[in-house]
Enzyme design. Structure first.
Site, mmCIF file in Angstrom:
data_model
loop_
_atom_site.group_PDB
_atom_site.id
_atom_site.type_symbol
_atom_site.label_atom_id
_atom_site.label_comp_id
_atom_site.label_asym_id
_atom_site.label_seq_id
_atom_site.Cartn_x
_atom_site.Cartn_y
_atom_site.Cartn_z
ATOM 1 N N GLU A 1 0.802 -1.226 0.000
ATOM 2 C CA GLU A 1 0.000 0.000 0.000
ATOM 3 C C GLU A 1 0.835 1.277 0.000
ATOM 4 O OE1 GLU A 1 -1.012 -2.637 1.740
ATOM 5 O OE2 GLU A 1 -3.021 -2.994 0.952
ATOM 6 N N HIS B 1 -10.731 -4.497 10.295
ATOM 7 C CA HIS B 1 -11.306 -4.300 8.960
ATOM 8 C C HIS B 1 -12.608 -3.512 9.000
ATOM 9 C CE1 HIS B 1 -8.429 -7.420 7.958
ATOM 10 N NE2 HIS B 1 -8.701 -7.280 6.678
#
Lengths: 326, 331
Positions: A60, A129
């Protein structure tokens, strides 16, 4: 008008904008051959080829920074995070490199790009998450932060985000991807960033929300209407720039406001709304500014605890009743 | 292999290398003085001792190439052809600075000169440079992104994320590791398990080369070969340049982590400017008079730079709120 799911609307926005501008590229994990982890980029690889639709490694910080560099050097990248939870790995590039360069360069060069992906809670995916990043990114000058609710929002705002010469953080919601809505059948349908939308007019209490929480707010408004309380539901759409004018005008009319968001209460979007209402519409308030938020704990896994954590129509209904003293 | 850069040993070109390095040295010395006088604030990282690195490399870049580095960046800007007046005025926080006084020493840019910063976060410029290379490839402009970072940054994870993508996608990026021996105050042997930074790309299939960064001609030759490789193969390469900074990490660093003898040895025996001047006199038959135009030019340029950096006004208060967003073209 036509009917699309939010997922299809997002895809259509990218498809149209990539046809419109050769410099728009899409990169992220699984966006190309897999057609998107949530199928948002379905078919885009076939349409535009591997030069413009790029599968990245799971990296990322690397690919967010790479997107920034591509934007510096003339491209208009759309960087997809499989979910915004993973953008924390890349947040330095989003804030320090993308958001601040225009200012640090005295206006010479900026960073025209979009960071997009699902934000907030999905279902039963627990603490790491299920986080809402709205207030994190909305905190930062130099970024624009957008959170669509409907398919029309999704398409109109994503097209605006891609065309925008500034870095835009585009917060989607996984649970909303499959929801269907009507929207204009028009290639040039674009919604302005920075403008809220009144989803339902009312005179008794203002309810602000964004993303999936607009759904809770609208359901709560139905429940309230049955008891004779007319709620005005404002879909914020854009968190930065924030459309204070629309919110304040509503508060001046209803004299009450409930803010709804999935994120944590401390220093959240609701806290900002409370501050702005306090500063600019204090004399119009007949009740304290009230927040419905995610609970101030990490997201639990257990189904019953997850339900307790999240905002819901019921919680919004209760909060609205409370500020109406009913 | 394509050979784009022909290394010139013409007198004027050699003298230009000398003049460029001298300008950087004098610029940094005066920046140090202005800092001491309180005219420059915050962090200020000087390049003194490392001049041969960026001078040698930028001498062989092509006009379409782009450059990015971290915060020890003043000399990189001068090497890219940016006006020393605008650079120094940025250090003094004036409107005449490249960023109108809003960026400072660590954050300066010139799109016109293909200089893309000037980045304050160690290592963050490496994926950005890799992305600029992606744009070069996409636009098919035959450009290379010259991405500079230090031995300290070489341990950042995002450097290896970048190596992986650059090799995987065949991106025209030259990674230049300026190894000055210290990651702020931590010596290389205390911060890196292996000290051969040019070999750090081995696991990715990225070739690397080591060059003496105190010798401007050696740097220039190595850079020309490396740029040829990157351009011809559309693939990344690593150039490790061994160098040394004379001053502390920043102005607030007294550099007590190394001995005076070590620093003096570099200054006396390996100084890139003195050594090059000596070589020009011994091997290329230059006389003292040959250097005079360059030295006079630098003297005058620095004089005007200092005047400009002190006389340019501070930015107007209204500048506080400008350049946060691009308004034009926003929907």
């Amino acid at each position: 008008m036509k009917t699309l799911t939010v997922r299809e609307a997002l895809r259509e926005a990218m498809l149209e904008e990539m046809h419109r501008d050769q410099n728009v590229i899409l990169l992220g994990e699984e966006v190309a051959e897999y057609n998107g982890a949530y199928k948002v980029s379905q078919g885009l690889l076939d349409e535009f080829g591997a030069e413009r639709v790029i599968d990245t490694p799971i990296t990322e910080m690397g690919f967010a920074g790479l997107g920034v560099g591509a934007a510096f050097n003339g491209l208009k990248p759309i960087v997809e995070f499989m979910t915004f939870n993973f953008s924390m790995q890349a947040i330095d590039q989003i804030v320090n490199s993308a958001a601040k360069t225009l200012y640090m360069a005295g206006g010479q060069m900026g960073c025209p790009m979009v960071f997009r992906g699902p934000n907030g809670a999905a279902a039963r995916v627990a603490a790491q998450h299920s986080q809402c990043y709205a207030s994190w990114y909305a905190h930062c000058p130099g970024l624009k932060v957008v959170a669509p609710y409907s398919a029309a929002d999704a398409k109109g705002l994503l097209k605006a985000a891609i065309r925008d010469p500034n870095p835009v953080v585009f917060l989607e919601n996984e649970i909303m991807y499959g929801a269907s809505f009507e929207l204009p059948d028009d290639k040039d349908f674009v919604l302005p960033i920075g403008k809220a939308h009144i989803e339902r007019e009312g005179k008794d209490v203002t309810i602000t929300a964004f993303s999936i929480c607009v759904r809770h707010a609208l359901e709560a408004a139905e429940m309230l209407a049955k008891e004779g309380i007319e709620a005005e539901v404002i879909n914020l759409r854009s968190l930065r720039p924030f459309d204070a004018d629309t919110v304040l005008a509503s508060v001046r009319k209803t004299n009450r406001i409930v803010s709804v968001e999935e994120g944590w209460p401390f220093a959240g979007i609701g806290a900002e709304i409370a501050a702005q209402v306090n500063e600019k519409a204090f004399d119009f308030l007949d009740a304290p500014v009230t927040r419905v938020t995610g609970e101030d704990v990490p997201m639990p896994y257990a189904a019953n605890l997850e339900t307790l954590y999240l905002p819901s129509a019921e919680k919004v209904y209760k909060a609205a009743k409370a500020v109406c003293y009913k | 292999m394509q050979k784009s850069a022909t290394l010139s040993f013409e007198k004027a070109d050699l003298l230009k290398l000398y003049q460029d390095m001298l300008l950087m040295r004098r610029f940094e010395e005066r920046a140090s003085q202005l800092y001491g006088m309180g005219l420059i604030g915050g962090f200020c990282h000087l390049y003194i001792g490392q001049e041969a690195v960026v001078t040698g490399i930028q001498a062989v870049q092509e006009s379409q190439d782009t450059v990015i580095t971290a915060y020890r960046d003043h000399a990189h800007m001068l090497a890219c052809g940016m006006d020393p007046r605008g650079v120094m005025a940025e250090l003094t926080g004036r409107i005449g600075g490249y960023s109108k006084g809003k960026g400072g020493s660590m954050h300066m840019f010139s799109r016109e000169k293909n200089f893309y910063g000037g980045h304050g976060i160690v290592g963050a410029q490496v994926p950005i440079g890799t992305g600029m290379a992606l744009a070069h490839k996409y636009k098919k402009d035959n450009g290379v992104c010259l991405t500079y970072f230090g031995d300290g940054a070489a341990n950042q994870g995002q450097v290896y994320e970048s190596f992986n993508m650059a090799k995987l996608w065949g991106l025209p990026v030259l990674y230049i590791i300026e190894n000055n021996g210290y990651s702020m105050g931590t010596a290389v042997n205390r911060h890196s398990c292996t000290e051969n930074f040019y070999m750090r790309g081995e696991g990715f299939g990225i070739p690397g080369k080591l060059v003496n960064g105190m010798d401007v001609l050696a740097v220039r030759e190595a850079a020309a070969e490396a740029l040829d490789y990157v351009r011809a193969n559309q693939a990344p390469m690593i150039l490790e340049v061994e160098t040394y900074r004379y001053r502390g990490h920043s102005m607030s660093d007294p550099a007590k982590y190394r001995t005076k003898e070590e620093v003096d040895d570099y200054k006396t025996n390996r100084d890139p400017i003195l050594k090059f001047k000596g070589a020009l006199m011994n091997e290329y038959n230059f006389t003292e008079d040959d250097f005079k135009p360059a030295e006079d030019f630098v003297k005058q340029e620095i004089k005007e730079t200092i005047e400009f950096a002190q006389s340019s006004p501070e930015p107007d208060a209204s500048e506080l709120y400008t350049d946060v967003y691009v308004e034009e073209g926003a929907q």
